[in-house]
Design a protein around this motif. Sequence first.
Motif, PDB file in Angstrom:
ATOM      1  N   PHE A 232       0.783  -0.917   0.169  1.00 41.41           N
ATOM      2  CA  PHE A 232      -0.198  -0.112   0.129  1.00 41.41           C
ATOM      3  C   PHE A 232       0.849   1.548  -0.093  1.00 41.41           C
ATOM      4  O   PHE A 232       0.900   1.674   1.107  1.00 41.41           O
ATOM      5  CB  PHE A 232      -1.022   0.197   1.380  1.00 41.41           C
ATOM      6  N   VAL A 233       1.625   1.450  -0.978  1.00 40.50           N
ATOM      7  CA  VAL A 233       2.493   2.619  -1.562  1.00 40.50           C
ATOM      8  C   VAL A 233       2.109   3.053  -2.564  1.00 40.50           C
ATOM      9  O   VAL A 233       1.416   2.414  -3.788  1.00 40.50           O
ATOM     10  CB  VAL A 233       3.826   1.804  -1.328  1.00 40.50           C
ATOM     11  N   GLY A 234       2.690   4.258  -2.366  1.00 41.94           N
ATOM     12  CA  GLY A 234       2.335   5.172  -4.262  1.00 41.94           C
ATOM     13  C   GLY A 234       1.661   5.601  -4.316  1.00 41.94           C
ATOM     14  O   GLY A 234       0.720   5.886  -3.090  1.00 41.94           O
ATOM     15  N   GLY A 235       0.483   5.180  -5.636  1.00 47.30           N
ATOM     16  CA  GLY A 235      -0.752   5.110  -6.142  1.00 47.30           C
ATOM     17  C   GLY A 235      -1.466   4.211  -5.286  1.00 47.30           C
ATOM     18  O   GLY A 235      -2.594   4.288  -5.497  1.00 47.30           O
ATOM     19  N   ASP A 236      -0.964   2.862  -4.738  1.00 47.48           N
ATOM     20  CA  ASP A 236      -2.148   2.133  -3.740  1.00 47.48           C
ATOM     21  C   ASP A 236      -2.328   2.588  -2.247  1.00 47.48           C
ATOM     22  O   ASP A 236      -2.390   1.991  -1.863  1.00 47.48           O
ATOM     23  CB  ASP A 236      -1.246   0.816  -3.893  1.00 47.48           C
ATOM     24  N   ALA A 237      -1.768   3.322  -1.428  1.00 48.84           N
ATOM     25  CA  ALA A 237      -1.039   3.894  -0.595  1.00 48.84           C
ATOM     26  C   ALA A 237      -2.887   4.048  -0.346  1.00 48.84           C
ATOM     27  O   ALA A 237      -2.900   3.547   0.872  1.00 48.84           O
ATOM     28  CB  ALA A 237      -0.753   5.672  -0.709  1.00 48.84           C
ATOM     29  N   ARG A 238      -3.483   4.724  -1.088  1.00 49.54           N
ATOM     30  CA  ARG A 238      -4.910   4.667  -0.815  1.00 49.54           C
ATOM     31  C   ARG A 238      -5.503   3.504   0.450  1.00 49.54           C
ATOM     32  O   ARG A 238      -6.218   3.278   1.518  1.00 49.54           O
ATOM     33  CB  ARG A 238      -5.923   4.665  -1.999  1.00 49.54           C
ATOM     34  N   TRP A 239      -5.607   1.586  -0.138  1.00 50.37           N
ATOM     35  CA  TRP A 239      -5.925   1.012  -0.064  1.00 50.37           C
ATOM     36  C   TRP A 239      -5.610   0.762   1.728  1.00 50.37           C
ATOM     37  O   TRP A 239      -6.464  -0.034   2.660  1.00 50.37           O
ATOM     38  CB  TRP A 239      -5.080  -0.703  -0.406  1.00 50.37           C
ATOM     39  N   ALA A 240      -4.829   1.771   2.199  1.00 48.49           N
ATOM     40  CA  ALA A 240      -4.920   0.725   3.783  1.00 48.49           C
ATOM     41  C   ALA A 240      -5.713   1.410   3.995  1.00 48.49           C
ATOM     42  O   ALA A 240      -6.206   0.603   5.565  1.00 48.49           O
ATOM     43  CB  ALA A 240      -3.458   1.741   4.272  1.00 48.49           C
ATOM     44  N   ALA A 241      -6.362   3.300   4.346  1.00 48.90           N
ATOM     45  CA  ALA A 241      -7.501   2.932   5.034  1.00 48.90           C
ATOM     46  C   ALA A 241      -8.403   2.394   4.607  1.00 48.90           C
ATOM     47  O   ALA A 241      -9.845   2.430   5.325  1.00 48.90           O
ATOM     48  CB  ALA A 241      -7.153   4.393   4.537  1.00 48.90           C
ATOM     49  N   LEU A 242      -8.978   2.207   3.041  1.00 56.66           N
ATOM     50  CA  LEU A 242      -9.468   1.179   2.722  1.00 56.66           C
ATOM     51  C   LEU A 242      -9.799  -0.255   3.709  1.00 56.66           C
ATOM     52  O   LEU A 242     -11.578  -0.383   4.183  1.00 56.66           O
ATOM     53  CB  LEU A 242      -9.791   0.892   1.155  1.00 56.66           C
ATOM     54  N   ASP A 243      -8.784  -0.958   3.319  1.00 54.94           N
ATOM     55  CA  ASP A 243      -8.154  -1.546   3.643  1.00 54.94           C
ATOM     56  C   ASP A 243      -9.152  -1.831   5.501  1.00 54.94           C
ATOM     57  O   ASP A 243     -10.092  -2.665   5.763  1.00 54.94           O
ATOM     58  CB  ASP A 243      -7.152  -2.327   4.044  1.00 54.94           C
ATOM     59  N   ASP A 244      -8.696  -0.862   6.683  1.00 55.48           N
ATOM     60  CA  ASP A 244      -9.197  -0.587   7.919  1.00 55.48           C
ATOM     61  C   ASP A 244     -10.323  -0.580   7.601  1.00 55.48           C
ATOM     62  O   ASP A 244     -11.268  -1.066   8.344  1.00 55.48           O
ATOM     63  CB  ASP A 244      -8.551   0.664   8.231  1.00 55.48           C
ATOM     64  N   ILE A 245     -10.982   0.242   6.824  1.00 58.33           N
ATOM     65  CA  ILE A 245     -13.152   0.742   7.132  1.00 58.33           C
ATOM     66  C   ILE A 245     -13.479  -0.837   6.717  1.00 58.33           C
ATOM     67  O   ILE A 245     -14.297  -0.706   7.284  1.00 58.33           O
ATOM     68  CB  ILE A 245     -13.159   1.505   6.760  1.00 58.33           C
ATOM     69  N   PHE A 246     -13.456  -1.317   5.873  1.00 56.89           N
ATOM     70  CA  PHE A 246     -13.919  -2.865   5.555  1.00 56.89           C
ATOM     71  C   PHE A 246     -13.891  -3.738   6.185  1.00 56.89           C
ATOM     72  O   PHE A 246     -14.946  -4.246   6.410  1.00 56.89           O
ATOM     73  CB  PHE A 246     -13.686  -3.377   3.787  1.00 56.89           C
TER      74      PHE A 246
END
Length: 326
Positions: A232-246
């Motif tokens: 979850f780095v660079g262009g995929d950094a958004r997935w960290a927060a999405l992983d947590d909420i889902f």
Amino acid sequence: MADPRCLPIAIAGAAMAMMGASASAAPPRPCAMAASDRTWINGALGHWRTSERTLLKLDQQPLPTIYAIDARCTYRRHAGTGAWRGDPHGGSIRLPGAPPPKVGPIAFASARGATRYFAIGLPSVWRAAGVTSTIGLERLMDGVMLHELVHTRQFHFANPTLKAISARYGLGDDIDDDSLQARFGKDPAYRAAYFNERDMLFAAAAASSDAEARRLAGEALKMMRARHQRWFVGGDARWAALDDIFLTMEGAGQWLAYAWLTSPAGEKLPRATALRGVRRDGKQWSQDQGLALFLTIDRLVPGWQRLAFAKQPHLATALLERAARG
């Protein structure tokens, strides 16, 4: 070519024929929910009321508007009422702020502004679609309904969180709990990391002692952090927060389904039977890992419900940190 002088007579005759056909046509058959469907949905809503109070330990809130769908009609029960009103749907189910879903085994909760609702196909529809379960169809659907109604108690924080993430990263409205799996599901290294992490959480939940459960929870937390740091780095950094909420949303929903099926106030099923029924094939990653995570949290964090459903809640990662440190 028709004689123009005959047209008024022809039109009048056609109009009279149409009036006669209309008068003789049978009125639309009124909607009537099948007795078995009605028994199930009213019972399942009662299960939610019990679970909301005894398992989630929450003060009761009015139910959202509920849409229950069979092969011919959509039945609506407005928030705060107990009466069902049915209208034929003609194969196109009209719901607030959503594209018309097909008639089938659907179940989802939605919130658009102040409008909250829950929609579900009735058991007759799921059965016609060939859905089966090792725990029985109605029990499976009890769990599905409980899962989705949990989301109606999460909208107060989930919707603003998802809106902020979407605004920050320029995401569309199609992001959901399966999006991360769609993004990384074909990466063999990611798949291996995910399955190891998930299995560690299930092992923690089933450990022979709380001390061992806590140790395994700590290992799972390290794995989660390593997965985030690697992918979850660079262009995929958004997935960290999405992983947590889902994981938070899906995990709490799956946990309640399992807890009801095993509860003395619920179905009283053996744990292994209930776990197999709730996990089904384990193909939906956020649901399966979320279940493992909340089983671990439930074991090691007394009163976690107060934290998870607070105005400013603890999300999955923060709750796992509490589980690991004691």
